[in-house]
Design a protein around this motif. Structure first.
Motif, short mmCIF file in Angstrom:
data_model
loop_
_atom_site.label_atom_id
_atom_site.label_comp_id
_atom_site.label_asym_id
_atom_site.label_seq_id
_atom_site.Cartn_x
_atom_site.Cartn_y
_atom_site.Cartn_z
N HIS A 1 -17.12 -5.20 -2.99
CA HIS A 1 -16.58 -4.97 -4.34
C HIS A 1 -17.62 -4.37 -5.29
O HIS A 1 -17.27 -3.71 -6.25
CB HIS A 1 -16.01 -6.27 -4.91
CG HIS A 1 -14.67 -6.62 -4.34
ND1 HIS A 1 -13.49 -6.14 -4.85
CD2 HIS A 1 -14.32 -7.36 -3.27
CE1 HIS A 1 -12.46 -6.59 -4.14
NE2 HIS A 1 -12.94 -7.34 -3.17
N ASP B 1 -8.62 -5.44 -4.11
CA ASP B 1 -7.68 -6.42 -3.58
C ASP B 1 -6.35 -6.11 -4.26
O ASP B 1 -6.28 -6.05 -5.49
CB ASP B 1 -8.12 -7.84 -3.93
CG ASP B 1 -9.46 -8.19 -3.31
OD1 ASP B 1 -9.83 -7.56 -2.30
OD2 ASP B 1 -10.14 -9.10 -3.84
N GLU C 1 -8.19 -10.03 5.91
CA GLU C 1 -7.77 -9.98 4.51
C GLU C 1 -6.73 -8.89 4.36
O GLU C 1 -7.07 -7.71 4.29
CB GLU C 1 -8.97 -9.71 3.59
CG GLU C 1 -9.93 -10.88 3.48
CD GLU C 1 -10.95 -10.74 2.36
OE1 GLU C 1 -11.00 -9.67 1.71
OE2 GLU C 1 -11.71 -11.70 2.14
N HIS D 1 -7.22 -6.57 1.09
CA HIS D 1 -8.47 -5.89 0.73
C HIS D 1 -8.54 -4.51 1.39
O HIS D 1 -8.63 -4.40 2.61
CB HIS D 1 -9.66 -6.76 1.15
CG HIS D 1 -11.00 -6.17 0.83
ND1 HIS D 1 -11.89 -6.76 -0.06
CD2 HIS D 1 -11.63 -5.06 1.27
CE1 HIS D 1 -12.99 -6.03 -0.13
NE2 HIS D 1 -12.85 -4.99 0.68
ZN LIG Z 1 -11.68 -8.05 -1.65
#
Ligand SMILES: [Zn+2]
Ligand SMILES: [Zn+2]
Ligand SMILES: [Zn+2]
Length: 390
Positions: free
Chosen positions: A309, A316, A362, A365
């Motif tokens: 990030h 996200d 994830e 993401h």
């Molecule tokens: Zn993330």
């Protein structure tokens, strides 16, 4: 001795000598002719080899050129694609290269991937597939951290940012943000019109506080079962630990005998207390050590400097209140994962790749790398870690 040759020559019938000579010359002519033919064949072979060799080099050069920039590779494919559908042989495409009018790279890509863009790509092509695409292809992880003072150079406000989220998470790399615009407009066309970004760029300090918050929360509420050798994250799997009344001294199971509690382990009357028990093996669980919690938190979060990030190139995004595994396998998540590469994005932490990325799946993401790299990773099933190291 000296006379012998003379005598021989003298003895030789005159009529036969010329005949012999004629035969010899005939043989000579034949040898010369054969030699000439062989020479011609050799020269012809050499010429053919040279010509074929040149063609190969030419093809290689054109492949090398086409792979240097994304737009050129687009042109490359366009010529292949402008042939009839069946003519997918690489030879034909390279032959057609020079003679066919190159199509727009967007169309070439559409043909290659077999899916048309529903969003108008005119203004987005340069962001989805930028000329400096290779600059976006790098890994951020514990092995490849960013400095504490690293701030991406071209941050803008993310167009699809969810306004209820902390404003400090709202920025994104300008190129990635434009590509994301196209991506989420396309998603909306397919009915997935409520996906928003809950977190994009996060500074080093922001990541530090996030990591600390996760750690503090987990060490307070999580459990470890030593019998099962399992760490239970109670935020995600509350059902893995149950509360039961047990013997206060040994956590043994008590039974009621004549109105009193009798511990079957202590073999005596016992006080009962409510304790946490592993739902699977029914043994008492304990709080984790700091090291255990740290190892666990690192499977879903990252220490400051090692978060992607901080690059400004990822986000996200989902349509739930939180980024959780509840998003996995939703139609939205599946569509995003299946189409990200068309807009230069990758699902950064795919299922069953924790042993490579260090991070659990994830589904929310996504990381921008540009369309060429994204498509290659998607087609080969590679993570960014593997793509950059291989
Ligand atoms: Zn993330
Ligand atoms: Zn007991
Ligand atoms: Zn257990």
């Amino acid at each position: 001795m000296a006379t012998q040759p003379q005598r021989r020559s003298g003895n030789t019938p005159q009529g036969r000598a010329p005949q012999r000579r004629k035969k010899k010359t005939k043989l000579n002519y034949l040898n010369i002719a054969i030699a000439l033919i062989i020479c011609c064949m050799v020269i012809a072979t050499v010429l053919i080899c040279l010509l074929v060799g040149c063609d190969d080099e030419g093809a290689q050069e054109s492949i090398a050129e086409s792979s240097t920039t994304a737009s050129e590779s687009g042109k490359d494919e366009s010529s292949a694609v402008s042939n009839p559908p069946e003519s997918s042989a690489p030879e034909q495409s390279s032959q057609a290269e020079s003679s066919q009018i190159p199509l727009d790279p967007t169309e070439a890509y559409e043909q290659y991937i077999g899916v048309e863009y529903m969003v108008d790509m005119t203004d987005y092509e340069q962001y989805v597939c930028p000329e400096n695409e290779s600059e976006f292809v790098f890994v951020v992880n514990p092995k490849h951290p960013l400095g504490s003072d690293y701030v991406p150079p071209n941050l803008v406000k993310c167009t699809y940012f969810r306004e209820t989220q902390p404003a400090s998470w709202s920025k994104m790399d300008a190129t990635a943000n434009k590509a994301l615009e196209a991506f989420l407009q396309e998603a909306a066309y397919y009915g997935f019109d409520d996906i928003t970004v809950t977190s994009a760029y996060r500074s080093y300090n922001s990541q530090a506080s996030i990591y600390q918050r996760y750690f503090d929360n987990d060490i307070k509420q999580d459990y470890v079962c030593d019998t099962c050798s399992e760490y239970f994250d109670i935020s995600y799997f509350p059902e893995k630990v149950v509360k039961e009344k047990r013997c206060n001294a040994c956590f043994g199971v008590c039974t009621e005998v004549d109105g009193e509690k009798f511990c079957e382990s202590c073999m005596s009357v016992a006080d009962e207390a409510v304790i946490a028990v592993c739902a699977k093996c029914k043994n008492a669980v304990r709080r984790p050590t700091e090291a255990e919690t740290e190892a666990h938190v690192l499977t879903y979060s990252t220490k400051p400097g090692t978060s992607e990030h901080q690059s400004g190139l990822c986000c996200d995004m989902h349509n739930l209140s939180n980024s959780t595994s509840a998003f996995d396998n939703t139609p939205e998540a599946l569509w995003l994962a299946a189409n990200a590469h068309r807009f230069g994005f990758i699902l950064r932490y795919p299922p069953n790749t924790q042993h490579i990325t260090g991070i659990k799946h994830e589904s929310w993401h996504f990381r921008y790398v540009g369309r060429t790299a994204a498509t290659e990773m998607y087609e080969k099933g590679l993570t960014l870690d593997e793509y950059c190291e291989g």
